[in-house]
Scaffold this active site. Structure first.
Site, PDB file in Angstrom:
ATOM      1  NE  ARG A  17      -1.401  -1.615   3.535  1.00 14.72           N
ATOM      2  CZ  ARG A  17      -1.545  -1.358   4.888  1.00 14.72           C
ATOM      3  NH1 ARG A  17      -2.864  -1.034   5.636  1.00 14.72           N
ATOM      4  NH2 ARG A  17      -0.876  -1.604   5.762  1.00 14.72           N
ATOM      5  CD  GLU A  47       5.658   6.989  16.996  1.00 16.23           C
ATOM      6  OE1 GLU A  47       4.569   6.487  17.537  1.00 16.23           O
ATOM      7  OE2 GLU A  47       6.830   6.804  17.384  1.00 16.23           O
ATOM      8  CD  GLN A  65       4.088  29.689  15.683  1.00 17.00           C
ATOM      9  OE1 GLN A  65       3.934  30.465  16.380  1.00 17.00           O
ATOM     10  NE2 GLN A  65       4.799  30.302  14.551  1.00 17.00           N
ATOM     11  CG  ASP A  66       3.121  21.955  14.222  1.00 18.24           C
ATOM     12  OD1 ASP A  66       4.103  22.076  14.980  1.00 18.24           O
ATOM     13  OD2 ASP A  66       2.379  21.009  13.927  1.00 18.24           O
ATOM     14  CG  ASN A  67       5.855  28.303  11.636  1.00 17.73           C
ATOM     15  OD1 ASN A  67       4.573  28.654  12.275  1.00 17.73           O
ATOM     16  ND2 ASN A  67       6.738  28.909  12.270  1.00 17.73           N
ATOM     17  NE  ARG A 112      10.414  29.546   1.798  1.00 18.89           N
ATOM     18  CZ  ARG A 112       9.368  30.474   1.369  1.00 18.89           C
ATOM     19  NH1 ARG A 112       9.185  31.651   2.236  1.00 18.89           N
ATOM     20  NH2 ARG A 112       8.589  30.097   0.399  1.00 18.89           N
ATOM     21  CG  HIS A 147      14.471  33.650   8.850  1.00 22.65           C
ATOM     22  ND1 HIS A 147      13.882  32.959   8.069  1.00 22.65           N
ATOM     23  CD2 HIS A 147      14.795  34.852   8.231  1.00 22.65           C
ATOM     24  CE1 HIS A 147      13.681  33.732   6.997  1.00 22.65           C
ATOM     25  NE2 HIS A 147      14.168  34.788   7.087  1.00 22.65           N
ATOM     26  CE  LYS A 171      12.871  28.678  13.905  1.00 22.02           C
ATOM     27  NZ  LYS A 171      13.474  29.350  12.688  1.00 22.02           N
ATOM     28  CG  HIS A 219      16.624  26.861  10.456  1.00 22.67           C
ATOM     29  ND1 HIS A 219      15.435  27.216   9.526  1.00 22.67           N
ATOM     30  CD2 HIS A 219      17.049  25.686   9.770  1.00 22.67           C
ATOM     31  CE1 HIS A 219      15.192  26.185   8.978  1.00 22.67           C
ATOM     32  NE2 HIS A 219      16.184  25.022   9.157  1.00 22.67           N
ATOM     33  CE1 TYR A 233       9.639  27.450  11.598  1.00 15.31           C
ATOM     34  CE2 TYR A 233       9.423  26.664   9.208  1.00 15.31           C
ATOM     35  CZ  TYR A 233       9.313  27.653  10.173  1.00 15.31           C
ATOM     36  OH  TYR A 233       9.278  29.085   9.758  1.00 15.31           O
ATOM     37  CD  GLU A 239      10.227  38.531  11.667  1.00 14.75           C
ATOM     38  OE1 GLU A 239      10.028  37.684  11.139  1.00 14.75           O
ATOM     39  OE2 GLU A 239       9.989  39.795  11.883  1.00 14.75           O
ATOM     40  CG  ASP A 266      15.145  36.336   4.216  1.00 11.74           C
ATOM     41  OD1 ASP A 266      14.652  36.635   4.937  1.00 11.74           O
ATOM     42  OD2 ASP A 266      14.821  35.167   3.951  1.00 11.74           O
TER      43      ASP A 266
END
Length: 179
Positions: free
Chosen positions: A23, A28, A46-48, A58, A61, A71, A118, A130, A141, A166
């Site tokens: 299949r 996990e 928090q998930d981004n 990118r 940061h 992260k 990162h 992440y 920030e 950036d």
């Protein structure tokens, strides 16, 4: 799952065990007890999610304290070259960077503790996700310009696609105590 420590203290690569059958496959991707037993006992809040086309860069940061973010980063689809820079002033690896290939097919993830800048460059069309240990905070920030001459990071892309925001990040300053 394998947990591999790397040259920069606190950085851990996580490689899941995949189970295949006719299949498809299953694995996990996160288990709080297993991660804690292997040195990642963070409370992710928090998930981004980002989508990038090949050549998009990118970063670099980070968020300053008191809202520094650890992260857990990975690709849901595609592949990136992920780059981290140690900004912990008291660390023996302060100012050093390390690169990783994160690949959705492999399923590997990277835990980046608080105190690191990162960034990544998309090597393919990529969905990058992440988990963060603190919420995004506009006032804390920050970042470092991706092509800073002191860090001299080889991103492997001749002309990356970089946001205006950036492009104007400051250069790395070894005298600035961020973390």
């Amino acid at each position: 799952m394998q947990f591999i420590k790397h040259q920069l203290p606190g950085v851990i690569e996580c490689i899941p065990t995949k189970f295949f059958d006719a299949r498809g496959h299953f694995y996990e991707s996160y288990n709080q007890k297993l991660f804690a037993a292997n040195g990642i006992a963070e409370d992710f809040v928090q998930d981004n999610y980002s989508f990038s086309t090949p050549g998009v860069l990118r970063g670099l940061h980070f968020q300053k304290n008191p809202h520094g973010q650890g992260k857990l980063v990975r690709c849901m689809t595609g592949k990136v070259m992920d780059v981290i820079v140690d900004l912990r002033h008291d660390s023996p690896t302060f100012g050093q960077h390390e690169k990783f290939i994160l690949d959705a097919d492999k399923g590997n993830m990277l835990y980046v503790p608080v105190g690191f800048a990162h960034g990544f460059v998309a090597l393919e069309e990529t969905i990058f996700v992440y988990k963060c240990t603190d919420f995004w905070n506009k006032e804390t920030e920050s970042g470092i310009r991706w092509n800073d001459p002191t860090l001299d990071i080889d991103w492997g892309v001749a002309q990356p696609i970089v946001s205006d925001k950036d492009q104007i990040l400051p250069d790395f300053n070894a005298n600035e105590r961020i973390f």
